[in-house]
Design an enzyme around this catalytic site. Sequence first.
Site, PDB file in Angstrom:
ATOM      1  N   HIS A  44       0.834  -1.202   0.000  1.00 24.79           N
ATOM      2  CA  HIS A  44       0.000   0.000   0.000  1.00 24.79           C
ATOM      3  C   HIS A  44       0.866   1.248   0.000  1.00 24.79           C
ATOM      4  O   HIS A  44       1.559   1.534   0.973  1.00 24.79           O
ATOM      5  CB  HIS A  44      -0.883  -0.032   1.257  1.00 24.79           C
ATOM      6  CG  HIS A  44      -1.903   1.041   1.320  1.00 24.79           C
ATOM      7  ND1 HIS A  44      -2.102   1.794   2.455  1.00 24.79           N
ATOM      8  CD2 HIS A  44      -2.806   1.482   0.404  1.00 24.79           C
ATOM      9  CE1 HIS A  44      -3.081   2.653   2.244  1.00 24.79           C
ATOM     10  NE2 HIS A  44      -3.527   2.486   1.005  1.00 24.79           N
ATOM     11  N   HIS A  86      -1.385  10.766  -2.207  1.00 25.68           N
ATOM     12  CA  HIS A  86      -2.694  10.291  -1.751  1.00 25.68           C
ATOM     13  C   HIS A  86      -3.658  11.415  -1.400  1.00 25.68           C
ATOM     14  O   HIS A  86      -4.764  11.486  -1.931  1.00 25.68           O
ATOM     15  CB  HIS A  86      -2.541   9.371  -0.540  1.00 25.68           C
ATOM     16  CG  HIS A  86      -3.858   8.913   0.014  1.00 25.68           C
ATOM     17  ND1 HIS A  86      -4.509   9.572   1.038  1.00 25.68           N
ATOM     18  CD2 HIS A  86      -4.666   7.878  -0.339  1.00 25.68           C
ATOM     19  CE1 HIS A  86      -5.647   8.963   1.301  1.00 25.68           C
ATOM     20  NE2 HIS A  86      -5.779   7.930   0.476  1.00 25.68           N
TER      21      HIS A  86
END
Length: 275
Positions: A44, A86
């Site tokens: 991730h 992100h």
Amino acid sequence: MSPVTIVLLCLAGALLLLLALWLFLIAPRVRRAAMKPFLRTYAHRGLWGEGVPENSLTAFRLAAEQGFAIELDVQLSRDGEVMVFHDYTLTRMCKTEQRLSDLTVAELGNLTLGDTTERIPTLKEVLTVVAGRVPLLIELKGESANTALCPRVAAVLDGYEGEWCVESFNPLLLRWFKRNCPEVVRGLLSTNLIKEKKKGSRVLNFALSALLLTFLCRPQFHAWDQKYPRRVALRCSLALFGAASFVYTVKNEQELRLHLAKEQYPIFDGFVPSK
């Protein structure tokens, strides 16, 4: 025929109609051969921690060197460069109260990630570092109907020799790929937005949580929040329509092994899985 019988027949007919709509409009046309390279374990935002920030070139290099497929996030700078980052704001990672989309790629290049010397990479830079060694799971960021990100991502990846697929919470972004790059594997991200998101339209959050807009993009896989595994719409999509199952965010080895045993492909962070 009694009124009760008529009502029951109408309800049965309505349920059959809804089932038909699911099967013909929403059900994915899963291509097993196309999905096979992506049925993996994913780091991730790369392998980050201990001085290595998330979504950094070092995090991606470490993941590729250790053979882990990579999940990463993309959005556009003000001048249209595909950046790997992100959050929509730079507050958490770069300690500045600005939105990434308000700065040019040159301005973003002056910022560092956390307390390191790492900088926000472009997708082009990430592709150079990974060099096709592991598959990429690219999350398309965006909370509106603006699909400008999609053709830019497709252009950067044109000719890239490694395996890559896209995912998003926004079915409109995935629909762009469905229409314009149908060969690209698509995945729909989902969670319980009613509980997770305090802002925005409750109606839209409900529709996204219940996967009511899935017909727009017909995903080949679902990437779902492991905190909410019992949503009925999710179970139907996985059980009835053949979509592959990805799960996020897995935090330890035990969880990872349990998911893999169920053919639920984990997106992990906070530890390095054993081989």
